[in-house]
Design an enzyme around this catalytic site. Structure first.
Site, PDB file in Angstrom:
ATOM      1  N   HIS A 247     -42.457 -19.703  26.424  1.00  0.00           N
ATOM      2  CA  HIS A 247     -42.777 -20.083  25.048  1.00  0.00           C
ATOM      3  C   HIS A 247     -41.581 -19.831  24.125  1.00  0.00           C
ATOM      4  O   HIS A 247     -41.253 -18.682  23.832  1.00  0.00           O
ATOM      5  CB  HIS A 247     -44.009 -19.264  24.595  1.00  0.00           C
ATOM      6  CG  HIS A 247     -44.489 -19.573  23.228  1.00  0.00           C
ATOM      7  ND1 HIS A 247     -45.164 -18.671  22.457  1.00  0.00           N
ATOM      8  CD2 HIS A 247     -44.389 -20.703  22.475  1.00  0.00           C
ATOM      9  CE1 HIS A 247     -45.467 -19.215  21.293  1.00  0.00           C
ATOM     10  NE2 HIS A 247     -44.998 -20.444  21.287  1.00  0.00           N
TER      11      HIS A 247
ATOM     12  N   SER B 220     -48.073 -23.157  23.242  1.00  0.00           N
ATOM     13  CA  SER B 220     -48.124 -22.074  22.265  1.00  0.00           C
ATOM     14  C   SER B 220     -49.368 -21.224  22.422  1.00  0.00           C
ATOM     15  O   SER B 220     -49.470 -20.166  21.817  1.00  0.00           O
ATOM     16  CB  SER B 220     -48.187 -22.653  20.852  1.00  0.00           C
ATOM     17  OG  SER B 220     -47.249 -23.643  20.674  1.00  0.00           O
TER      18      SER B 220
ATOM     19  N   GLU C 299     -41.142 -16.007  24.892  1.00  0.00           N
ATOM     20  CA  GLU C 299     -42.265 -15.250  25.448  1.00  0.00           C
ATOM     21  C   GLU C 299     -42.526 -15.785  26.858  1.00  0.00           C
ATOM     22  O   GLU C 299     -42.626 -16.998  27.056  1.00  0.00           O
ATOM     23  CB  GLU C 299     -43.494 -15.519  24.557  1.00  0.00           C
ATOM     24  CG  GLU C 299     -44.355 -14.345  24.259  1.00  0.00           C
ATOM     25  CD  GLU C 299     -45.471 -14.700  23.264  1.00  0.00           C
ATOM     26  OE1 GLU C 299     -45.724 -15.885  22.960  1.00  0.00           O
ATOM     27  OE2 GLU C 299     -46.111 -13.757  22.801  1.00  0.00           O
TER      28      GLU C 299
ATOM     29  N   ASN D  17     -48.800 -15.935  18.852  1.00  0.00           N
ATOM     30  CA  ASN D  17     -49.705 -16.722  18.005  1.00  0.00           C
ATOM     31  C   ASN D  17     -51.048 -16.041  17.754  1.00  0.00           C
ATOM     32  O   ASN D  17     -51.737 -16.379  16.786  1.00  0.00           O
ATOM     33  CB  ASN D  17     -49.884 -18.125  18.569  1.00  0.00           C
ATOM     34  CG  ASN D  17     -48.689 -18.990  18.191  1.00  0.00           C
ATOM     35  OD1 ASN D  17     -48.213 -18.930  17.055  1.00  0.00           O
ATOM     36  ND2 ASN D  17     -48.179 -19.755  19.135  1.00  0.00           N
TER      37      ASN D  17
HETATM   38  N1  3HC Z   1     -33.166 -26.777  13.927  1.00  0.00           N
HETATM   39  C1  3HC Z   1     -32.042 -26.104  14.228  1.00  0.00           C
HETATM   40  N2  3HC Z   1     -31.431 -25.239  13.390  1.00  0.00           N
HETATM   41  C2  3HC Z   1     -31.993 -25.076  12.192  1.00  0.00           C
HETATM   42  C3  3HC Z   1     -33.166 -25.735  11.789  1.00  0.00           C
HETATM   43  C4  3HC Z   1     -33.761 -26.619  12.718  1.00  0.00           C
HETATM   44  N3  3HC Z   1     -34.897 -27.267  12.452  1.00  0.00           N
HETATM   45  N4  3HC Z   1     -33.475 -25.333  10.534  1.00  0.00           N
HETATM   46  C5  3HC Z   1     -32.532 -24.455  10.164  1.00  0.00           C
HETATM   47  N5  3HC Z   1     -31.638 -24.293  11.159  1.00  0.00           N
HETATM   48  C6  3HC Z   1     -30.447 -23.451  11.159  1.00  0.00           C
HETATM   49  C7  3HC Z   1     -29.493 -23.911  10.085  1.00  0.00           C
HETATM   50  O1  3HC Z   1     -28.705 -24.983  10.520  1.00  0.00           O
HETATM   51  C8  3HC Z   1     -28.696 -22.674   9.855  1.00  0.00           C
HETATM   52  O2  3HC Z   1     -27.733 -22.529  10.878  1.00  0.00           O
HETATM   53  P1  3HC Z   1     -26.288 -21.951  10.547  1.00  0.00           P
HETATM   54  O3  3HC Z   1     -26.454 -20.475  10.372  1.00  0.00           O
HETATM   55  O4  3HC Z   1     -25.542 -22.309  11.749  1.00  0.00           O
HETATM   56  O5  3HC Z   1     -25.827 -22.655   9.326  1.00  0.00           O
HETATM   57  C9  3HC Z   1     -29.700 -21.542  10.071  1.00  0.00           C
HETATM   58  O6  3HC Z   1     -30.794 -22.127  10.791  1.00  0.00           O
HETATM   59  C10 3HC Z   1     -30.191 -21.019   8.757  1.00  0.00           C
HETATM   60  O7  3HC Z   1     -30.676 -22.122   8.031  1.00  0.00           O
HETATM   61  P2  3HC Z   1     -30.568 -22.275   6.457  1.00  0.00           P
HETATM   62  O8  3HC Z   1     -29.395 -21.485   5.959  1.00  0.00           O
HETATM   63  O9  3HC Z   1     -30.631 -23.712   6.121  1.00  0.00           O
HETATM   64  O10 3HC Z   1     -31.936 -21.710   5.928  1.00  0.00           O
HETATM   65  P3  3HC Z   1     -32.586 -20.296   6.104  1.00  0.00           P
HETATM   66  O11 3HC Z   1     -31.617 -19.186   5.956  1.00  0.00           O
HETATM   67  O12 3HC Z   1     -33.767 -20.363   5.233  1.00  0.00           O
HETATM   68  O13 3HC Z   1     -33.085 -20.253   7.624  1.00  0.00           O
HETATM   69  C11 3HC Z   1     -34.771 -20.567   9.214  1.00  0.00           C
HETATM   70  C12 3HC Z   1     -33.923 -21.246   8.163  1.00  0.00           C
HETATM   71  C13 3HC Z   1     -33.906 -20.071  10.367  1.00  0.00           C
HETATM   72  C14 3HC Z   1     -35.720 -21.632   9.748  1.00  0.00           C
HETATM   73  C15 3HC Z   1     -35.518 -19.346   8.568  1.00  0.00           C
HETATM   74  O14 3HC Z   1     -36.156 -19.778   7.391  1.00  0.00           O
HETATM   75  C16 3HC Z   1     -36.525 -18.713   9.469  1.00  0.00           C
HETATM   76  O15 3HC Z   1     -36.198 -17.899  10.318  1.00  0.00           O
HETATM   77  N6  3HC Z   1     -37.820 -19.061   9.274  1.00  0.00           N
HETATM   78  C17 3HC Z   1     -38.899 -18.564  10.099  1.00  0.00           C
HETATM   79  C18 3HC Z   1     -38.945 -19.371  11.372  1.00  0.00           C
HETATM   80  C19 3HC Z   1     -40.013 -18.890  12.302  1.00  0.00           C
HETATM   81  O16 3HC Z   1     -40.775 -17.965  12.052  1.00  0.00           O
HETATM   82  N7  3HC Z   1     -40.096 -19.568  13.450  1.00  0.00           N
HETATM   83  C20 3HC Z   1     -41.120 -19.292  14.420  1.00  0.00           C
HETATM   84  C21 3HC Z   1     -42.277 -20.199  14.179  1.00  0.00           C
HETATM   85  S1  3HC Z   1     -43.597 -19.879  15.285  1.00  0.00           S
HETATM   86  C22 3HC Z   1     -43.222 -20.766  16.647  1.00  0.00           C
HETATM   87  O17 3HC Z   1     -42.267 -21.509  16.718  1.00  0.00           O
HETATM   88  C23 3HC Z   1     -44.160 -20.606  17.790  1.00  0.00           C
HETATM   89  C24 3HC Z   1     -45.033 -21.780  17.960  1.00  0.00           C
HETATM   90  O18 3HC Z   1     -45.838 -21.536  19.064  1.00  0.00           O
HETATM   91  C25 3HC Z   1     -45.902 -22.099  16.773  1.00  0.00           C
END
Ligand code: 3HC
Length: 306
Positions: free
Chosen positions: A161, A127, A173, A211
């Site tokens: 990434h 990351s 990325e 990040n």
């Molecule tokens: N693994 C796989 N799928 C997941 C999951 C997980 N851990 N958590 C949620 N999902 C899926 C659900 O199953 C659902 O799928 P569906 O449409 O097929 O039913 C879909 O995501 C939407 O989930 P929910 O309806 O339960 O909940 P939300 O609408 O709140 O969405 C979320 C969940 C997609 C995680 C949304 O809240 C989101 O986009 N959050 C922001 C995530 C983000 O910013 N990620 C990047 C983080 S930074 C990073 O990763 C980089 C690293 O370097 C730090």
């Protein structure tokens, strides 16, 4: 069949939330056989059961057929601990997704370079850590960095990434080390596209684009909480309802993992020496307390993981 990425089998190193997601999109979207390895067999069991759950959900929602789910699952094979990294000997690409620890990644890349064929790509899902530093670890011991052998070994290392949750987030990325060859960059991009991802590129700077922008934002939210500016709920609700973010920054920090957030922030701070990246004391203390967020049930919020 000749594919632009040329990856006939991919090895995924690490079966945590990122590695499992990468294994899933490789098997389901890129339709490539996957070898999955983690030194913890418990982690592999957890990863496979998450994969089964996600595939079953896709079938239930009519996105894929039973047969497609079964084919994807059949493409994933586990590498046992006796084989270890030797199990990756015949793959065309390894994607490393272990924890954010430079020494660990350096030791892995040093071993991988010895095990894999000369054309295999060595990708890291780091990351924030310098891809150039990781690539230097792939140079065979005792080689001069300017030698052809060293250039070939380091030239096949690249940053790839992914974002969590990998099956849902559309972005990858792509980061070139100073040493990465254009051919490796092109093949890696083609592989990410085959996994169904949109690709952006970033220079090899601490935290890359994603990040370097996200972590100061999360850290500022933690400092708001630390100063008592607002409650955790109000901080998160402000960003969710005021700016249409899917999660508030404290929820997102829990989701990424507080240990991971701290590791990234430390890399940013050490790599830039810019005080805007200094991790908040509260984040450090929470990690000291082993409150890692959603993955172990306690972060800024509590989670029932049973
Ligand atoms: N693994 C796989 N799928 C997941 C999951 C997980 N851990 N958590 C949620 N999902 C899926 C659900 O199953 C659902 O799928 P569906 O449409 O097929 O039913 C879909 O995501 C939407 O989930 P929910 O309806 O339960 O909940 P939300 O609408 O709140 O969405 C979320 C969940 C997609 C995680 C949304 O809240 C989101 O986009 N959050 C922001 C995530 C983000 O910013 N990620 C990047 C983080 S930074 C990073 O990763 C980089 C690293 O370097 C730090």
């Amino acid at each position: 069949m000749s594919l632009a990425h040329g990856v006939r089998t991919v090895g995924i190193l690490g079966a945590g939330q990122m590695g499992t997601g990468i294994a899933l999109v490789s098997a389901l979207r890129a339709k490539v056989p996957v070898l999955l390895y983690d030194r913890s067999s418990e982690q592999v069991t957890k990863g496979l059961s998450l994969m089964d759950k996600l595939l079953a959900k896709d079938v239930a929602k009519g996105r894929i057929t039973d047969e497609q789910a079964k084919d994807a699952r059949d493409r994933v094979q586990v590498v046992g601990s006796e084989a270890g990294l030797k199990g990756f000997r015949d793959v065309d690409m390894v994607i490393e997704a272990v924890s954010e620890n430079l020494a660990l990644k350096q030791s892995i890349f040093s071993s991988l370079t010895a095990e894999l064929g000369p054309d295999a790509i060595l990708a890291t899902n780091t990351s924030s850590i310098s891809i150039t530093k990781i690539a230097a670890a792939a140079i065979p011991q005792g080689s001069n960095a300017a030698s052809e052998d060293a250039k070939r070994s380091a030239g096949r290392v690249v940053g790839l990434h992914f974002f969590n949750p990998v099956p849902v987030m559309k972005l990858v990325e792509l980061i070139s080390a100073l040493q990465t060859t254009p051919e490796v960059l092109d093949r890696t991009r083609a592989f990410a596209v085959a996994c169904g991802k949109e690709v952006t590129t970033s220079k090899d700077v601490p935290g890359f684009v994603s990040n370097a922008l996200l972590m100061p934002f999360i850290n500022e939210a933690i400092m708001c909480l630390e100063k008592g500016t607002a409650t955790r709920e109000d901080i998160d609700t402000t960003l969710k309802l005021g700016m249409n973010h899917p999660m508030g920054p404290l929820q997102l920090a829990d989701f990424i993992g507080l240990d991971t957030c701290l590791a990234i922030q430390q890399t940013l701070y050490e790599g830039t020496r810019d005080s805007k990246y200094r991790p908040s004391v509260l984040l450090e203390r929470m990690v000291d307390a082993q409150w890692y967020g959603r993955k172990n049930g306690k972060g800024f919020y509590e989670y029932n993981n049973s």
